[in-house]
Write a protein that holds these residues in place. Structure first.
Motif: not given
Length: 497
Positions: A251-261, A271-284
């Protein structure tokens, strides 16, 4: 006072499931049923929408019965779903007008190349947070409008509805044409800034706005279910990976998970501000609860991870069941210099190359099926490393711990190798069904079953942890992996179908 429960429908790529949870977030019952994959041509993947709906009805009824409950024991129903998969149906009859086009489907490859040539790659990314690729719903919908006779004319007349799987299920359950922000953010048609359909993107894709669902929050009462579930509030919808982020209490900025299916998906709360990636990630979108401000996430999508193990089992026949791959991989000490890049549907994050196809690199006469098994497992960890490096570059936040879930986390060899490759601790929760848990928690919040996120966070408990043992050999292996990735690119030619 009688105990009450929350149910979650998880309509996934391979199966439909229903799980029922108690107030502590424990699983009370689960029912599951697989569905067909329809392969009409190479690169085409479809589902029958009616089969998906019938299976959802069946597993929901079975989960309630197995728990010895009745529908009135449920305070709410939440939905998590395979994302991007595209459905069109008749407004008047509710009948599908084509099979659902699955998120893995590649038929829009030529269309996507045309869109990128005409508009440039940043046109879509700057507005939607997504690159124009075959992955997302917008090009799939455009293909349907262009290729199903009469569909465009009927859509323009308001007779046809579009939706991702969440919309299809909400329509069948409540009769309302809705989607949530997380699923809408996967269509290539929603603005990250306004959280509404973007007219410029719709014009570029040539999609009539009249056929699109209303975009709502991820946790609110959309309506009451009809039929056998009559009266139960349908109170959440999240794309499956966002649901897992929620269920992992990130629930907090910087926390991450990965689902392996089937595929694997790494999301980091930004967090609450969208940032468009410069490194090939998606902003969602990560989620939006009621009227609260939305939260955003970086996402790294890996299309083929668990699916590679299934391919190794079904297409090569080297193992009889998925768990056997760990036993086979443990017959050798390393990969023998062999690397498997599973670009079956092109390369996803952080490369986004639709022209790539899979390779096995480093083959010599020394390689055995044990080395191949190890290379299959290691491919998932190497792909994760690429995504994590991109995430750190974009966020400026070093990953401290990675929370994991999904079927592949039962493979201890893979989880230890993942910790070694990332050089961080990898943690699996007691309740591994985090997709369903996240959908249930969001629905429970919407109806007041749980009071706030702190109560949900208190329900999260660790089941297993793998500590890293990072070596120079890992870095050498990663260098070789990147060389293997480079050899997958630019495989397709213009005359390839």
């Amino acid at each position: 006072m009688k105990e009450r429960y929350v149910a979650a429908i998880d309509q996934g790529t391979a199966s439909s499931r229903c799980l029922i949870f108690d107030r502590s977030g424990n699983i009370v019952s689960v029912a599951q049923k697989e569905h067909r994959h329809i392969y009409l041509k190479p690169g085409w993947v479809e589902h029958d929408p009616l089969e998906l709906w019938v299976n959802v009805e069946e597993v929901t009824a079975r989960a309630i019965a197995d728990a010895r409950l009745v529908p009135s024991d449920l305070v709410a129903l939440g939905i998590a779903n395979q994302r991007e998969t595209t459905v069109v149906w008749s407004r008047a009859t509710g009948q599908p007008l084509h099979n659902a086009i699955n998120w893995q489907d590649m038929r829009t490859d030529h269309l996507v190349r045309e869109l990128n040539a005409q508009y440039g790659s940043e046109y879509f990314r700057s507005r939607s947070g997504l690159p124009a690729t075959t992955y997302f719903s917008g090009p799939k919908l455009r293909w349907l409008l262009d290729n199903v006779p009469g569909l465009r004319e009927r859509a323009q007349a308001g007779e046809v509805l579009f939706g991702t799987i969440d919309s299809w299920l909400i329509w069948r359950l409540t009769g309302r044409h809705l989607t949530d922000v997380t699923n809408a953010s996967r269509t290539l048609m929603m603005s990250l800034q306004t959280l509404d359909w973007d007219d410029e993107l719709l014009d570029a894709l040539d999609v009539p706005r009249v056929m699109l669902p209303e975009i709502r929050s991820s946790a609110e009462v959309y309506g009451e279910a009809r039929g056998t579930l009559a009266g139960i509030p349908v109170a959440s919808a999240l794309g499956d990976q966002q649901a897992a982020l929620f269920g992992q209490a990130c629930f907090s900025a910087g926390e991450a998970k990965c689902t392996y299916g089937t595929g694997s998906f790494l999301l980091m709360n930004m967090g609450e501000r969208p940032v468009v990636s410069d490194s090939g990630l998606l902003t969602t979108l990560a989620a939006r609860v009621g009227d609260e401000p939305p939260t955003y996430a970086f996402e790294g999508s890996m299309a083929v991870t668990g699916a590679l193990v299934r391919w190794f089992r079904d297409n090569l026949g080297l193992i009889g069941s998925a768990p056997e791959i760990e036993t086979l991989a443990r017959t050798v000490d390393d990969n023998g210099g062999c690397y498997f890049v599973p670009a079956f549907s092109g390369l996803f994050a952080p490369h986004w190359r639709d022209d790539a196809r899979g390779v096995i690199a480093g083959l010599t006469g020394y390689i055995t099926k044990g080395h191949l098994a190890r290379a299959v497992l290691e491919a998932t960890a190497w792909q994760t490393r690429e995504v994590v490096e991109a995430m750190i570059a974009d966020s400026g936040v070093a990953l401290q711990t990675l929370r994991v879930d999904g079927g592949m986390t039962a493979n201890n060899l893979l989880m230890q190798f993942l910790a070694d490759v990332l050089d961080v601790s990898v943690v699996r929760p007691i309740v591994a069904e985090t997709v369903s848990l996240g959908a249930a928690q969001a629905a429970g919040l919407a109806v007041g079953f749980w009071s706030d996120r702190d109560e949900l966070r208190a329900n999260w408990h660790m089941a297993a942890q793998w500590h890293p043992h990072h070596t120079a050999e890992i870095e050498r292996g990663y260098r070789k992996w990147r060389k293997a990735v480079a050899r997958t690119i630019d495989w397709l030619d213009e005359d390839d179908e």
